[in-house]
Design a protein around this motif. Sequence first.
Motif, PDB file in Angstrom:
ATOM      1  N   HIS A 113      41.895  46.493  47.879  1.00 20.57           N
ATOM      2  CA  HIS A 113      42.186  45.649  46.720  1.00 20.57           C
ATOM      3  C   HIS A 113      41.955  44.158  47.028  1.00 20.57           C
ATOM      4  O   HIS A 113      41.459  43.405  46.183  1.00 20.57           O
ATOM      5  CB  HIS A 113      43.657  45.880  46.330  1.00 20.57           C
ATOM      6  N   HIS A 117      39.626  41.184  45.117  1.00 17.72           N
ATOM      7  CA  HIS A 117      40.013  39.833  44.676  1.00 17.72           C
ATOM      8  C   HIS A 117      39.146  38.768  45.352  1.00 17.72           C
ATOM      9  O   HIS A 117      38.731  37.789  44.730  1.00 17.72           O
ATOM     10  CB  HIS A 117      41.476  39.556  45.031  1.00 17.72           C
ATOM     11  N   ASP A 316      44.322  41.773  38.016  1.00 18.77           N
ATOM     12  CA  ASP A 316      43.777  43.048  38.490  1.00 18.77           C
ATOM     13  C   ASP A 316      42.827  43.679  37.472  1.00 18.77           C
ATOM     14  O   ASP A 316      43.104  43.700  36.269  1.00 18.77           O
ATOM     15  CB  ASP A 316      44.931  44.014  38.808  1.00 18.77           C
TER      16      ASP A 316
HETATM   17 ZN    ZN Z   1      45.891  42.056  42.660  1.00 18.37          ZN
END
Ligand code: ZN
Length: 359
Positions: A113, A117, A316
Motif C-alpha cells: 500500500h 501512495h 486510498d
Molecule cells: Zn493509505
Amino acid sequence: MSDSLILGIETSCDDTGVAVLQNDRVLSSVVSSQIDVHREWGGVVPQLARREHENVIQIVIAAALKRAGVKCSDLSAIAVTYGPGLAPALEVGVRTAKQLAQEHSLPLIAVNHMEGHTLSGLLRNRHGKPYSGLDKALFPCLAVVVSGKHSDLVWIENIGHYRLLGQTLDDAPGEAFDKIGRMLDLGYPAGPVISQLAQGHNRAAFDLPRPMQHSDNYHFSFSGLKTSCLYQTNRLKDELGAEFAAVIPDYCASVEEAIVESLLGKTLRAAKEHQPNMVLFGGGVSANKRLRFRFRRELAALDIPAYFAPKQFCTDNGAMIALAGYYKLQRGETVADIAALDRDPSISIEDANKKSASF
Ligand code: ZN
Ligand code: KG4
C-alpha cells in the motif's frame, strides 16, 4: 513490451477502491467510502470495515470494469494491496483478487500500500497526460507519504528501490488532524474540515509545538502536539464558555500550520542533504491546500520541483495499486504461488524492494 491492462484492488482501511489502468493510464477508478459507517465511532472499526468491503467489493469491481469498457478476459493481471493495513479489511481484497486471478487464469501481483501512495504522483489520465504535471520522472527523488496512519520520508533510488529515511514515532499527521478535530467536535475525518475552517484565519493565534524539529534524524512526532491541544482546548473551553466557538477558525489555522511546519522542517533538511531531483507527495494529508502551498514555495526556493496527485488519488484508491502493480509486472514480480499469498498488516515501504519470494 505490449500494453498491459491491470485491475487494481485496494481494501486496506475504510475505502473499497478498484481501478483499471492501461500501463500507467487510468481508464477507470471507483472508490466506495465507508466514512459514514465509521463516523459514529470516531475512527475505523476493523470488523465493520471487513463487512462493508464484503458488501460492496463485487459491485465496485463491476463498476470499474464497466467504466473502463473492459471485461475480465481482457485483463493482463490483477494487483491487490496485501499490506500494510487492517487485517480483516486486507483479507477481503486479497481473497477476492485470488479468486479472480484463478478464475480467469491471470497473474496476481501483491502490492505494498505504501508503494502505491509513494508512486501516485506518476499516474496519467486516459490520454496520457500526467495528473500531477510531472511529464518525466527524475530519479533519485524523495517521497513524502502522509496519511491517517503514516508519515514516511522515502528515498526512491528508482521505481522498486526504496529507503525509509524517516517516519512518525507515534501518531501520523492525519491521525493528529482527526484526534484534534474530535476535541473540537468537528466529526470524522477532521483533516478536510480543519483545513476549510482555517482558510483566511490567523495561523499564529495560538502557540502550538512543532515536536522533534531539532532532533538529528528524519523522524516525526505528533503526539506532543495532540497533548498540547488537549490541554489548550480544555482551558479555552473553561475560560471562554460559549465564546469558544468564535476562536475555532483561528485555532484550526494554528493547528494546520503546526502540522504542516512539523512536516516541512524534516523534509527540507532531507532535501538539502540528499538533493533529490524532485519530491513526490502521496497520502490523504497531501490533499491539504496549505501543505501544498508551503511545500511548493519552500522547495522552489531550493530549485526542487514538487508533484502532487489530484485529491482522488491522495486518499486510498485502486489506481495507485494498479500503477505499482504495473511496474512490478514489468519487472516480472508476480505471485508464484497464489494459494500461499496472505495479507501482511505491518509491512513497511522497504518490503516493496523484495521480490515477493515467500508466495
Ligand atoms: Zn493509505
Ligand atoms: O491516505 P488516507 O485516505 O488513508 C490512510 O491510508 O490513512 O488518509 C486519510 C487521512 C485522514 O486522517 C484525513 O483526515 C486526512 O487524510 N485528510 C486530510 C485532508 N484530506 C484528508 N488532512 C488534512 N487536509 C486535508 N485536506
